[in-house]
Design a protein around this motif. Structure first.
Motif, PDB file in Angstrom:
ATOM      1  N   ARG A  18     -30.236  14.114   3.623  1.00 56.36           N
ATOM      2  CA  ARG A  18     -30.802  15.129   4.514  1.00 56.36           C
ATOM      3  C   ARG A  18     -31.200  16.378   3.752  1.00 56.36           C
ATOM      4  NH1 ARG A  18     -25.186  15.003   6.368  1.00 56.36           N
ATOM      5  NH2 ARG A  18     -24.111  16.768   5.448  1.00 56.36           N
ATOM      6  N   CYS A  19     -32.110  17.108   4.402  1.00 57.60           N
ATOM      7  CA  CYS A  19     -32.560  18.372   3.845  1.00 57.60           C
ATOM      8  C   CYS A  19     -33.154  19.212   4.969  1.00 57.60           C
ATOM      9  CB  CYS A  19     -33.600  18.155   2.744  1.00 57.60           C
ATOM     10  SG  CYS A  19     -35.140  17.409   3.316  1.00 57.60           S
ATOM     11  N   LYS A  20     -33.464  20.431   4.634  1.00 56.56           N
ATOM     12  CA  LYS A  20     -34.195  21.335   5.529  1.00 56.56           C
ATOM     13  C   LYS A  20     -35.614  21.465   4.999  1.00 56.56           C
ATOM     14  CE  LYS A  20     -30.738  22.782   8.182  1.00 56.56           C
ATOM     15  NZ  LYS A  20     -30.726  22.590   9.622  1.00 56.56           N
ATOM     16  N   TRP A  21     -36.571  21.528   5.905  1.00 56.69           N
ATOM     17  CA  TRP A  21     -37.964  21.729   5.518  1.00 56.69           C
ATOM     18  C   TRP A  21     -38.445  23.047   6.098  1.00 56.69           C
ATOM     19  CZ3 TRP A  21     -41.268  21.763   9.795  1.00 56.69           C
ATOM     20  CH2 TRP A  21     -40.784  21.158  10.959  1.00 56.69           C
ATOM     21  N   SER A  22     -39.550  23.519   5.603  1.00 54.53           N
ATOM     22  CA  SER A  22     -40.096  24.809   6.014  1.00 54.53           C
ATOM     23  C   SER A  22     -41.341  24.599   6.864  1.00 54.53           C
ATOM     24  CB  SER A  22     -40.458  25.617   4.764  1.00 54.53           C
ATOM     25  OG  SER A  22     -41.252  26.737   5.110  1.00 54.53           O
ATOM     26  N   GLY A  23     -41.534  25.479   7.815  1.00 61.13           N
ATOM     27  CA  GLY A  23     -42.745  25.437   8.637  1.00 61.13           C
ATOM     28  C   GLY A  23     -43.945  26.080   7.960  1.00 61.13           C
ATOM     29  N   ILE A 100     -30.425  20.172   0.275  1.00 58.78           N
ATOM     30  CA  ILE A 100     -30.424  18.722   0.093  1.00 58.78           C
ATOM     31  C   ILE A 100     -28.981  18.248  -0.014  1.00 58.78           C
ATOM     32  CG2 ILE A 100     -31.176  16.830  -1.401  1.00 58.78           C
ATOM     33  CD1 ILE A 100     -33.497  18.744  -2.286  1.00 58.78           C
ATOM     34  N   GLU A 101     -28.606  17.309   0.865  1.00 60.63           N
ATOM     35  CA  GLU A 101     -27.229  16.827   0.930  1.00 60.63           C
ATOM     36  C   GLU A 101     -27.203  15.338   1.218  1.00 60.63           C
ATOM     37  OE1 GLU A 101     -24.987  20.692   2.848  1.00 60.63           O
ATOM     38  OE2 GLU A 101     -25.885  19.250   4.228  1.00 60.63           O
ATOM     39  N   THR A 102     -26.032  14.743   0.968  1.00 60.19           N
ATOM     40  CA  THR A 102     -25.782  13.358   1.348  1.00 60.19           C
ATOM     41  C   THR A 102     -24.451  13.296   2.091  1.00 60.19           C
ATOM     42  OG1 THR A 102     -24.604  12.823  -0.692  1.00 60.19           O
ATOM     43  CG2 THR A 102     -26.996  12.460  -0.682  1.00 60.19           C
ATOM     44  N   GLN A 103     -24.297  12.256   2.882  1.00 59.54           N
ATOM     45  CA  GLN A 103     -23.038  12.046   3.599  1.00 59.54           C
ATOM     46  C   GLN A 103     -22.892  10.576   3.917  1.00 59.54           C
ATOM     47  OE1 GLN A 103     -22.643  14.319   7.220  1.00 59.54           O
ATOM     48  NE2 GLN A 103     -20.530  13.696   7.539  1.00 59.54           N
ATOM     49  N   THR A 104     -21.659  10.094   3.871  1.00 61.20           N
ATOM     50  CA  THR A 104     -21.346   8.727   4.246  1.00 61.20           C
ATOM     51  C   THR A 104     -20.445   8.749   5.469  1.00 61.20           C
ATOM     52  OG1 THR A 104     -21.481   8.005   1.941  1.00 61.20           O
ATOM     53  CG2 THR A 104     -20.246   6.587   3.442  1.00 61.20           C
ATOM     54  N   TYR A 105     -20.723   7.865   6.434  1.00 66.21           N
ATOM     55  CA  TYR A 105     -19.917   7.793   7.654  1.00 66.21           C
ATOM     56  C   TYR A 105     -20.069   6.425   8.298  1.00 66.21           C
ATOM     57  CZ  TYR A 105     -24.505   9.484   9.323  1.00 66.21           C
ATOM     58  OH  TYR A 105     -25.848   9.679   9.537  1.00 66.21           O
ATOM     59  N   THR A 106     -19.181   6.114   9.222  1.00 68.03           N
ATOM     60  CA  THR A 106     -19.341   4.898   9.992  1.00 68.03           C
ATOM     61  C   THR A 106     -20.363   5.149  11.086  1.00 68.03           C
ATOM     62  OG1 THR A 106     -17.586   5.363  11.605  1.00 68.03           O
ATOM     63  CG2 THR A 106     -16.936   4.255   9.554  1.00 68.03           C
ATOM     64  N   LEU A 107     -21.033   4.068  11.519  1.00 66.90           N
ATOM     65  CA  LEU A 107     -22.068   4.219  12.535  1.00 66.90           C
ATOM     66  C   LEU A 107     -22.066   2.963  13.400  1.00 66.90           C
ATOM     67  CD1 LEU A 107     -24.402   5.969  13.619  1.00 66.90           C
ATOM     68  CD2 LEU A 107     -25.895   4.813  11.984  1.00 66.90           C
TER      69      LEU A 107
END
Length: 110
Positions: A18-23, A100-107
């Motif tokens: 994930r990340c943030k984007w700009s308008g 910018i990040e990463t994450q692991t989780y159950t889904l």
């Protein structure tokens, strides 16, 4: 079936990029992030049958969620979640992309 507790069992694990984007510049960073995803998407689909993209126009999130069976997750983890490094490097090179990040989780479907 793996379990976190007796009441919380899971069959799938997801990795999120994930990340943030700009308008700014008519959302050019969002467009570039999408193109970066499209470049690595064939490799991601080799790993998993489930790839989702999430875009929020309010909080400016761009997320990619790769979901796979828990039994296959360890192999992908040993491969450093390829092509994660390539995708994150592409994001880092885009003006207007931040957090910018990463994450692991159950889904799980409920």
């Amino acid at each position: 079936m793996p379990a976190i507790t007796d009441a919380v069992k899971f069959e799938n694990i997801a990795r999120e990029w994930r990340c943030k984007w700009s308008g700014d510049n008519e959302k050019a960073s969002l467009t570039a992030a999408q193109k970066a995803l499209e470049e690595v998407l064939p490799k991601v689909k080799e790993v998993s049958g489930s790839v989702q993209r999430v875009v929020c126009g309010g909080c400016l999130d761009f997320k990619v969620v790769v979901k796979l069976p828990a039994a296959k997750f360890g192999d992908w983890e040993k491969a450093s979640f390829a092509p994660e490094a390539d995708f994150l490097a592409k994001l880092k090179g885009i003006e207007g992309i931040s957090s910018i990040e990463t994450q692991t989780y159950t889904l799980e479907e409920m």
